[in-house]
Scaffold this active site. Structure first.
Site: not given
Length: 378
Positions: A68, A91, A100, A177-178, A212, A216, A238, A312
């Site tokens: 603004e 705000c 504002c 996926t793999a 992962t 990877d 964990s 996950l």
């Protein structure tokens, strides 16, 4: 429920074609801050009068001028008696910048059209009331759905105390996926991988799992020219078992390991300068995922992009913590021994599955990018 006194609120039939044109422009202005406003919402403003746009502005980053004041400064004296179109309630409190609402009143704005009320409890209706108290006509609800989409993460954090969770996955036509041996480079096309970088750039955090990281050794960074910030890289682990030497901890930007069983692993990570946080477990020795998201909300994280394995991703989906799925469908088949995108089930019937609605389907290189959300939301 519409607050008492919100004249014409949420009645889009009462807004003119020019009103829609100006709000659409304000939303485009707000999108310019897509990757930079964290932890603030993305906001745009347009000043117009007599069916003519006078000026516009957008919020770039926390601590910098809001949309603004930028638009008012560009409009100068022409703002007096004009209409301000804003994508979010102005705000009304003193933070890093002045309210504002005061700037709009002092500039002589006669009418404010806002897309939506600010979900921030510090504002939430008070901005509109201050404007009315200053004699300004306030109208609310124009293109509200688009405004909420633009700030889904901010709205989520304010309303639920946790960020918006988007799971990104690249898979074959048979949902894999793999390969069974772990090879996954590259299922999706180069064009899709570039597109993922743009989604990473708008995120406040990239979340993955310890499996992962070990398999990877990813970087999980935004690799776009002109990138001004890196999202927080979060590893769910964990027992704090990931190596401090993992690449995810050596890249520019901040990283965090979240676990529930502190011990020698956490001490080793902390000794190497890796930030760690302990959250409650789920009763079975695993991290309570809702607590992870709440902890990220406490860190003012608005949007989380999950790039993780089936375990996950499946756990998040099963806990009803996934708000959106960003799926890149590649034209290939990987076979029965390949890994799925989500580890769920076994299920008793089809009705027990996670049912999704498709928001969009876009061709990206050789692939399709499909955005989906749980039916009925979370």
């Amino acid at each position: 429920m519409v607050r008492p006194g919100l004249a014409r609120a949420c009645n889009t039939m009462s807004f003119s074609a020019f009103d829609h044109q100006c709000m659409a422009l304000a939303l485009r202005e707000a999108e310019r801050g897509l990757n930079t406003t964290h932890p603030n919402p993305r906001v745009g403003c347009v000043i117009a009068d007599a069916a003519q746009v006078i000026s516009s502005g957008w919020h770039r980053a926390a601590g910098q001028a809001h949309a603004e004041p930028q638009a008012l400064s560009a409009a100068g004296e022409r703002a007096r008696g004009a209409t301000a179109y804003v994508t979010l309630e102005p705000c009304a409190h003193h933070g890093r910048t002045a309210p504002c609402t005061e700037a709009l009143a002092e500039a002589g704005i006669a009418r404010v059209v806002a897309a939506m009320e600010d979900p921030n409890p510090e504002v939430s209706g008070r901005g509109f009331q201050q404007l009315r108290d200053a004699g300004i006509l306030v109208e609310v609800g124009l293109m509200e759905r688009q405004a909420r989409e633009l700030n889904a993460g901010f709205v989520s954090r304010m309303a639920r105390g946790r960020p918006w969770v988007r799971v990104k996955t690249a898979q074959s036509l048979d949902g894999r996926t793999a390969l069974g041996n772990g090879d996954s480079k590259w299922i999706s096309s180069e064009a899709s991988r570039r597109d993922v970088q743009r989604w990473r750039a708008r995120s406040d955090a990239i979340l993955t799992g310890s499996a992962t990281v070990r398999a990877d050794n990813p970087r999980m960074t935004v690799r776009l020219e002109g990138c001004e910030r890196q999202p927080l890289r979060v590893v769910v682990d964990s027992r704090f078992t990931v190596s401090p030497e993992s690449r995810i901890f050596s890249e520019p930007g901040d990283a965090l390991v979240v676990g529930c069983q502190p011990g020698a692993g956490m001490e080793a990570l902390a000794a190497a300068g890796v930030a760690c946080e302990v959250v409650p477990d789920d009763g079975a020795g695993r991290v309570d995922l809702a607590s992870v998201l709440n902890a990220l909300g406490d860190r003012a994280i608005n949007e989380v992009q999950v790039e993780a394995g089936a375990t996950l991703c499946g756990a998040l989906l099963g806990a009803r913590l996934v708000d959106e799925i960003l799926l890149y469908q590649a034209p290939c088949l990987l076979g029965l021994d390949a890994a799925p995108a989500f580890a769920i089930g076994p299920l008793e019937s089809v009705s027990d599955g996670s049912h999704l609605e498709t928001l969009e389907s876009v061709k990206i290189g050789a692939d399709w990018r499909i955005r989906l959300r749980p039916v009925g939301g979370n």
